[in-house]
Design a protein around this motif. Structure first.
Motif, mmCIF file in Angstrom:
data_model
loop_
_atom_site.group_PDB
_atom_site.id
_atom_site.type_symbol
_atom_site.label_atom_id
_atom_site.label_comp_id
_atom_site.label_asym_id
_atom_site.label_seq_id
_atom_site.Cartn_x
_atom_site.Cartn_y
_atom_site.Cartn_z
ATOM 1 N N ASP A 30 38.054 16.300 44.468
ATOM 2 C CA ASP A 30 39.320 15.915 43.847
ATOM 3 C C ASP A 30 40.216 17.127 43.604
ATOM 4 O O ASP A 30 41.441 17.007 43.544
ATOM 5 N N SER A 31 39.597 18.297 43.428
ATOM 6 C CA SER A 31 40.381 19.495 43.144
ATOM 7 C C SER A 31 40.865 20.196 44.410
ATOM 8 O O SER A 31 41.664 21.122 44.336
ATOM 9 N N TRP A 32 40.360 19.780 45.567
ATOM 10 C CA TRP A 32 40.823 20.383 46.809
ATOM 11 C C TRP A 32 42.259 19.946 47.068
ATOM 12 O O TRP A 32 42.602 18.766 46.946
ATOM 13 N N ARG A 33 43.091 20.860 47.462
ATOM 14 C CA ARG A 33 44.494 20.542 47.712
ATOM 15 C C ARG A 33 44.863 20.901 49.147
ATOM 16 O O ARG A 33 44.548 21.992 49.622
ATOM 17 N N SER A 34 45.521 19.976 49.805
ATOM 18 C CA SER A 34 45.953 20.207 51.184
ATOM 19 C C SER A 34 47.446 20.512 51.208
ATOM 20 O O SER A 34 48.222 19.983 50.416
ATOM 21 N N GLY A 48 59.272 25.880 51.775
ATOM 22 C CA GLY A 48 58.923 24.737 50.946
ATOM 23 C C GLY A 48 57.727 24.003 51.525
ATOM 24 O O GLY A 48 57.588 23.901 52.748
ATOM 25 N N TYR A 49 56.859 23.486 50.661
ATOM 26 C CA TYR A 49 55.689 22.736 51.139
ATOM 27 C C TYR A 49 55.129 21.897 49.994
ATOM 28 O O TYR A 49 55.400 22.142 48.818
ATOM 29 N N GLY A 50 54.353 20.885 50.367
ATOM 30 C CA GLY A 50 53.680 20.053 49.386
ATOM 31 C C GLY A 50 52.232 20.462 49.237
ATOM 32 O O GLY A 50 51.579 20.849 50.203
ATOM 33 N N LEU A 51 51.711 20.391 48.016
ATOM 34 C CA LEU A 51 50.302 20.621 47.718
ATOM 35 C C LEU A 51 49.757 19.364 47.058
ATOM 36 O O LEU A 51 50.201 18.990 45.964
ATOM 37 N N PHE A 52 48.796 18.713 47.718
ATOM 38 C CA PHE A 52 48.306 17.426 47.219
ATOM 39 C C PHE A 52 46.781 17.430 47.119
ATOM 40 O O PHE A 52 46.091 17.661 48.109
ATOM 41 N N PRO A 53 46.239 17.168 45.912
ATOM 42 C CA PRO A 53 44.790 16.974 45.765
ATOM 43 C C PRO A 53 44.371 15.665 46.436
ATOM 44 O O PRO A 53 45.207 14.876 46.890
ATOM 45 N N GLN A 54 43.043 15.442 46.472
ATOM 46 C CA GLN A 54 42.520 14.242 47.107
ATOM 47 C C GLN A 54 42.906 12.973 46.348
ATOM 48 O O GLN A 54 43.295 11.981 46.943
ATOM 49 N N ASP A 55 42.807 13.017 45.026
ATOM 50 C CA ASP A 55 43.041 11.794 44.235
ATOM 51 C C ASP A 55 43.733 12.130 42.927
ATOM 52 O O ASP A 55 43.297 11.715 41.847
ATOM 53 N N ALA A 56 44.802 12.914 43.016
ATOM 54 C CA ALA A 56 45.559 13.279 41.822
ATOM 55 C C ALA A 56 46.989 13.597 42.239
ATOM 56 O O ALA A 56 47.295 13.707 43.432
#
Length: 222
Positions: A30-34, A48-56
């Motif tokens: 869950d803490s991994w961010r892509s 600019g870019y997005g950082l998204f965890p698995q389920d947050a």
């Protein structure tokens, strides 16, 4: 005696190591961010870019590559990828944000997802002034357009029943709206915004908002 002490020491070290190790759990992912949706400004100064965890909830990062300064804005929960299509060989792509910079890199504009727990809501839009770090957040946005070589305006389509198109002057946030719009695009220099409705295709001059749009074609638009 010496061998016994060595064996005892190894047993103690092994026990302590086993106690310090923790079993890997699926929730750790869950803490991994892509990183996704990367965009570089035309002058090369901003990334600019997005950082998204698995389920947050994730965030959009706007980084000045010259000074290292960053502006971070909440971007919601990225939806799961669509179900695989058996007729396609490639897997479906993960949805991500859409991000753009004005030609002079004064503003960044990007879409957001609903926050976790609010998945029934609609996507939004953030307009960020990179000089002042001030932001404006807009709700229920379907898409947006920026002219390739101009920096004065942004146009966005609302995801509402009226299919509202809003043309916003970035310098003072004044707006002009049109109803029933299905699609739109700026000319390269930003002097004209062409949009389609159920009645036809029209061209609007953002620099002269009091003038009526020019009809380019009649009949059902796209």
């Amino acid at each position: 005696m010496g061998n016994s002490r060595c064996i005892l020491l190894l047993l103690v070290v092994g026990t302590l190591a086993a106690q310090s190790r923790r079993t890997f759990a699926y929730t750790d992912t869950d803490s991994w961010r892509s990183l996704s949706g990367q965009k570089l400004s035309a002058n090369g100064n901003w990334l600019g870019y997005g950082l998204f965890p698995q389920d947050a909830n994730g965030e959009v990062v706007l980084r000045n590559l010259t000074t290292g300064a960053e502006l971070r804005e909440p971007a919601g929960l990225r939806p799961p990828p669509p179900a695989p299509d058996p007729e396609r060989e490639t897997p479906p792509q993960q949805r991500t944000i859409t991000l753009g910079f004005t030609a002079d890199a004064t503003f960044a504009v990007f879409t957001t997802f609903p926050a976790k727990g609010e998945e029934q809501a609609k996507p939004g839009l953030v307009i960020a002034n990179l000089k002042s770090s001030q932001t404006a957040r807009l709700a229920e946005i379907k898409s947006f357009q920026l002219p390739a070589e101009a920096s004065n305006f942004v146009a966005y389509l609302k995801d509402d029943k009226e299919k509202t198109l809003t043309v916003r002057r970035l310098s003072d946030a004044t707006e002009k709206t049109f109803a029933g719009v299905t699609d739109c695009t700026f000319s390269k220099a930003g002097r004209s915004l062409v949009y389609a409705t159920g009645e036809g295709v029209f061209a609007f001059n953002p620099e002269a908002p009091d003038l009526p749009p020019i009809s380019l074609a009649t009949g059902k638009g796209r």
